[in-house]
Design a protein around this motif. Structure first.
Motif, PDB file in Angstrom:
ATOM      1  N   LEU A   1      39.784  28.657  38.798  1.00  0.00           N
ATOM      2  CA  LEU A   1      39.257  29.924  38.285  1.00  0.00           C
ATOM      3  C   LEU A   1      38.343  29.736  37.083  1.00  0.00           C
ATOM      4  O   LEU A   1      37.652  30.648  36.682  1.00  0.00           O
ATOM      5  CB  LEU A   1      40.418  30.847  37.911  1.00  0.00           C
ATOM      6  N   ASP A   2      38.378  28.508  36.500  1.00  0.00           N
ATOM      7  CA  ASP A   2      37.504  28.265  35.354  1.00  0.00           C
ATOM      8  C   ASP A   2      36.061  28.081  35.787  1.00  0.00           C
ATOM      9  O   ASP A   2      35.152  28.090  34.970  1.00  0.00           O
ATOM     10  CB  ASP A   2      37.952  27.003  34.598  1.00  0.00           C
ATOM     11  N   ARG A   3      35.867  27.907  37.064  1.00  0.00           N
ATOM     12  CA  ARG A   3      34.509  27.674  37.558  1.00  0.00           C
ATOM     13  C   ARG A   3      33.758  29.000  37.618  1.00  0.00           C
ATOM     14  O   ARG A   3      33.972  29.826  38.506  1.00  0.00           O
ATOM     15  CB  ARG A   3      34.601  27.059  38.951  1.00  0.00           C
ATOM     16  N   ILE A   4      32.906  29.220  36.642  1.00  0.00           N
ATOM     17  CA  ILE A   4      32.184  30.490  36.539  1.00  0.00           C
ATOM     18  C   ILE A   4      30.994  30.458  37.498  1.00  0.00           C
ATOM     19  O   ILE A   4      30.224  29.499  37.500  1.00  0.00           O
ATOM     20  CB  ILE A   4      31.678  30.696  35.083  1.00  0.00           C
ATOM     21  N   PRO A   5      30.832  31.491  38.317  1.00  0.00           N
ATOM     22  CA  PRO A   5      29.699  31.492  39.255  1.00  0.00           C
ATOM     23  C   PRO A   5      28.358  31.456  38.508  1.00  0.00           C
ATOM     24  O   PRO A   5      28.244  31.983  37.395  1.00  0.00           O
ATOM     25  CB  PRO A   5      29.855  32.828  40.000  1.00  0.00           C
TER      26      PRO A   5
ATOM     27  N   TYR B   1      43.545  41.725  40.195  1.00  0.00           N
ATOM     28  CA  TYR B   1      43.952  41.342  41.552  1.00  0.00           C
ATOM     29  C   TYR B   1      42.935  40.384  42.173  1.00  0.00           C
ATOM     30  O   TYR B   1      43.296  39.359  42.746  1.00  0.00           O
ATOM     31  CB  TYR B   1      44.098  42.590  42.444  1.00  0.00           C
ATOM     32  N   PHE B   2      41.649  40.746  42.068  1.00  0.00           N
ATOM     33  CA  PHE B   2      40.632  39.912  42.729  1.00  0.00           C
ATOM     34  C   PHE B   2      40.538  38.531  42.117  1.00  0.00           C
ATOM     35  O   PHE B   2      40.347  37.546  42.825  1.00  0.00           O
ATOM     36  CB  PHE B   2      39.262  40.622  42.739  1.00  0.00           C
ATOM     37  N   LEU B   3      40.709  38.453  40.810  1.00  0.00           N
ATOM     38  CA  LEU B   3      40.631  37.137  40.176  1.00  0.00           C
ATOM     39  C   LEU B   3      41.870  36.290  40.492  1.00  0.00           C
ATOM     40  O   LEU B   3      41.757  35.133  40.887  1.00  0.00           O
ATOM     41  CB  LEU B   3      40.465  37.306  38.656  1.00  0.00           C
ATOM     42  N   GLN B   4      43.060  36.895  40.356  1.00  0.00           N
ATOM     43  CA  GLN B   4      44.302  36.126  40.519  1.00  0.00           C
ATOM     44  C   GLN B   4      44.660  35.855  41.979  1.00  0.00           C
ATOM     45  O   GLN B   4      45.086  34.766  42.321  1.00  0.00           O
ATOM     46  CB  GLN B   4      45.478  36.860  39.848  1.00  0.00           C
ATOM     47  N   SER B   5      44.517  36.874  42.840  1.00  0.00           N
ATOM     48  CA  SER B   5      44.993  36.719  44.215  1.00  0.00           C
ATOM     49  C   SER B   5      43.909  36.268  45.174  1.00  0.00           C
ATOM     50  O   SER B   5      44.176  35.560  46.134  1.00  0.00           O
ATOM     51  CB  SER B   5      45.574  38.040  44.718  1.00  0.00           C
ATOM     52  N   GLU B   6      42.682  36.705  44.937  1.00  0.00           N
ATOM     53  CA  GLU B   6      41.603  36.357  45.870  1.00  0.00           C
ATOM     54  C   GLU B   6      40.705  35.254  45.317  1.00  0.00           C
ATOM     55  O   GLU B   6      39.811  34.786  46.022  1.00  0.00           O
ATOM     56  CB  GLU B   6      40.759  37.607  46.175  1.00  0.00           C
ATOM     57  N   GLN B   7      40.905  34.910  44.044  1.00  0.00           N
ATOM     58  CA  GLN B   7      40.063  33.909  43.374  1.00  0.00           C
ATOM     59  C   GLN B   7      38.580  34.277  43.439  1.00  0.00           C
ATOM     60  O   GLN B   7      37.721  33.429  43.664  1.00  0.00           O
ATOM     61  CB  GLN B   7      40.283  32.505  43.959  1.00  0.00           C
ATOM     62  N   VAL B   8      38.316  35.565  43.325  1.00  0.00           N
ATOM     63  CA  VAL B   8      36.924  36.023  43.350  1.00  0.00           C
ATOM     64  C   VAL B   8      36.631  36.734  42.027  1.00  0.00           C
ATOM     65  O   VAL B   8      37.311  37.710  41.676  1.00  0.00           O
ATOM     66  CB  VAL B   8      36.675  37.002  44.527  1.00  0.00           C
ATOM     67  N   HIS B   9      35.653  36.243  41.301  1.00  0.00           N
ATOM     68  CA  HIS B   9      35.260  36.893  40.044  1.00  0.00           C
ATOM     69  C   HIS B   9      34.704  38.278  40.351  1.00  0.00           C
ATOM     70  O   HIS B   9      33.785  38.412  41.163  1.00  0.00           O
ATOM     71  CB  HIS B   9      34.203  36.063  39.313  1.00  0.00           C
ATOM     72  N   THR B  10      35.290  39.289  39.715  1.00  0.00           N
ATOM     73  CA  THR B  10      34.902  40.674  39.990  1.00  0.00           C
ATOM     74  C   THR B  10      34.852  41.433  38.670  1.00  0.00           C
ATOM     75  O   THR B  10      35.769  41.317  37.858  1.00  0.00           O
ATOM     76  CB  THR B  10      35.961  41.345  40.909  1.00  0.00           C
ATOM     77  N   GLU B  11      33.798  42.165  38.446  1.00  0.00           N
ATOM     78  CA  GLU B  11      33.695  42.982  37.227  1.00  0.00           C
ATOM     79  C   GLU B  11      33.282  44.398  37.643  1.00  0.00           C
ATOM     80  O   GLU B  11      32.322  44.582  38.385  1.00  0.00           O
ATOM     81  CB  GLU B  11      32.644  42.379  36.282  1.00  0.00           C
ATOM     82  N   ILE B  12      34.062  45.376  37.197  1.00  0.00           N
ATOM     83  CA  ILE B  12      33.765  46.776  37.557  1.00  0.00           C
ATOM     84  C   ILE B  12      33.629  47.578  36.271  1.00  0.00           C
ATOM     85  O   ILE B  12      34.503  47.516  35.405  1.00  0.00           O
ATOM     86  CB  ILE B  12      34.900  47.387  38.415  1.00  0.00           C
ATOM     87  N   LYS B  13      32.540  48.310  36.172  1.00  0.00           N
ATOM     88  CA  LYS B  13      32.365  49.204  35.028  1.00  0.00           C
ATOM     89  C   LYS B  13      32.467  50.627  35.576  1.00  0.00           C
ATOM     90  O   LYS B  13      31.711  51.016  36.466  1.00  0.00           O
ATOM     91  CB  LYS B  13      31.006  48.946  34.363  1.00  0.00           C
ATOM     92  N   TYR B  14      33.427  51.377  35.041  1.00  0.00           N
ATOM     93  CA  TYR B  14      33.730  52.711  35.564  1.00  0.00           C
ATOM     94  C   TYR B  14      33.442  53.771  34.501  1.00  0.00           C
ATOM     95  O   TYR B  14      33.802  53.597  33.330  1.00  0.00           O
ATOM     96  CB  TYR B  14      35.211  52.747  35.969  1.00  0.00           C
ATOM     97  N   PHE B  15      32.808  54.847  34.925  1.00  0.00           N
ATOM     98  CA  PHE B  15      32.484  55.953  34.015  1.00  0.00           C
ATOM     99  C   PHE B  15      32.982  57.258  34.631  1.00  0.00           C
ATOM    100  O   PHE B  15      32.865  57.453  35.848  1.00  0.00           O
ATOM    101  CB  PHE B  15      30.972  56.104  33.841  1.00  0.00           C
TER     102      PHE B  15
END
Ligand SMILES: [Zn+2]
Length: 312
Positions: A205-209, A162-176
């Motif tokens: 979206l190809d622009r990596i922070p 959702y964050f990448l496609q709709s908000e154009q914000v790179h987001t990575e979550i690691k869940y345990f």
């Protein structure tokens, strides 16, 4: 009857300091990245002990509650942040909401019969549907809502999508998460690119922070033990992971299970019922209002409901 594990008694016996039920915001100063570390234990026990969820459903509620903390605490605006997943599978609804003062609640609706017919996999449990995020800032403010199709092999992956496609914000979550409970224990670490003002109107979206790949590689070295060991201070976890990125932590937000239901809200709901509806919902002259989140039940006689209608 459901047995709740005496975590607090254990805590007193061992006299160990427990770093749990908290959100630790941080930023990585070598890059325009920020993040959250979330740990939930007793709070989840309190949420899940109110219901008798089969283990796959309880695990989904735990993940939804954790994501609500991660994503709700990332927002600039205060309010009630709700995460909802609706699908056509055995688990038809998952809801978790978080308020900026650290109150968390969550529940699931599910069909026990059809649950036993599907494998314990995210896409089978939820089926086809969507995931929505809502921020309600109260009267006088516009409600924000974002929606994305359920996609990928977990709720976490769907949220990232959702964050990448709709908000154009790179987001990575690691869940345990532990496999079961009580006691339940989960942890999540999220890294997100900070919105850049020069990006307005730029959906590339190809622009990596800057620093993204390096920090994500470090994030993926995090082990379940480090993430969920409540004897290990979250600052130590973040420093071990991101000291090369210039990690800086902000004030911790403590989390607890707290429901917003109550007698006044139940009365408000009943005041909108017509006489015929009140009669239809009544059993033996009593109308019950049950809170899906915390399972509290509020009971009224038909005469009390009529008085509420009159007072409206
Ligand atoms: Zn409640």
């Amino acid at each position: 009857m459901l047995f709740c594990y005496p975590r607090r008694i254990m805590f007193e016996e061992t006299m160990q300091l427990s770093h749990n039920d908290m959100i630790v915001p941080f930023q990585l100063e070598q890059s325009a990245l920020r993040g959250r570390l979330v740990r939930l234990g007793t709070t989840l026990d309190d949420i899940l002990c109110k219901h008798q969820y089969p283990p796959p459903v309880a695990r989904l509620v735990a993940e939804a509650a954790t994501l609500a903390c991660v994503l709700g605490s990332m927002l600039k605006e205060d309010g009630i942040f709700s995460l909802q997943a609706k699908g056509d599978g055995p688990v038809s609804l998952l809801v978790a909401d978080y308020t900026a003062d650290g109150a968390l609640r969550a529940y699931a609706s599910f069909n026990n019969e059809s649950l036993s017919t599907v494998p314990d996999r995210f896409c089978e449990l939820l089926g086809t549907g969507y995931l929505s995020f809502t921020l309600d800032r109260g009267a006088g403010f516009e409600r924000y809502q974002g929606i994305v199709e359920i996609d990928g092999d977990s709720l976490t992956k769907s949220a990232q999508h959702y964050f990448l496609q709709s908000e154009q914000v790179h987001t990575e979550i690691k869940y345990f998460a532990t496999a079961g409970g009580p006691p339940w224990q989960v942890a999540a670490v999220c890294i997100q690119a900070m919105p850049r003002t020069e990006d307005i109107g730029d959906h590339d979206l190809d622009r990596i922070p800057d620093g993204w790949d390096e920090m994500i590689a470090l994030l993926h070295t995090l082990t379940p033990l480090e993430a969920m060991d409540t004897a290990l201070h979250p600052h130590d976890v973040l420093f071990r992971l991101f000291h090369e990125g210039g990690v800086r932590v902000h004030d911790t937000q403590h989390i607890q299970h707290r429901c917003r239901c109550g007698l006044a809200r139940a009365e408000q709901a009943l005041a909108t019922l017509s006489e015929a509806e009140a009669l239809e919902f009544s059993d033996d002259n009593i109308v019950e209002v049950k809170c899906e989140f915390c399972n509290s039940t509020y009971r009224f006689t038909l005469a009390e409901v009529a008085a509420l209608r009159g007072a409206d």
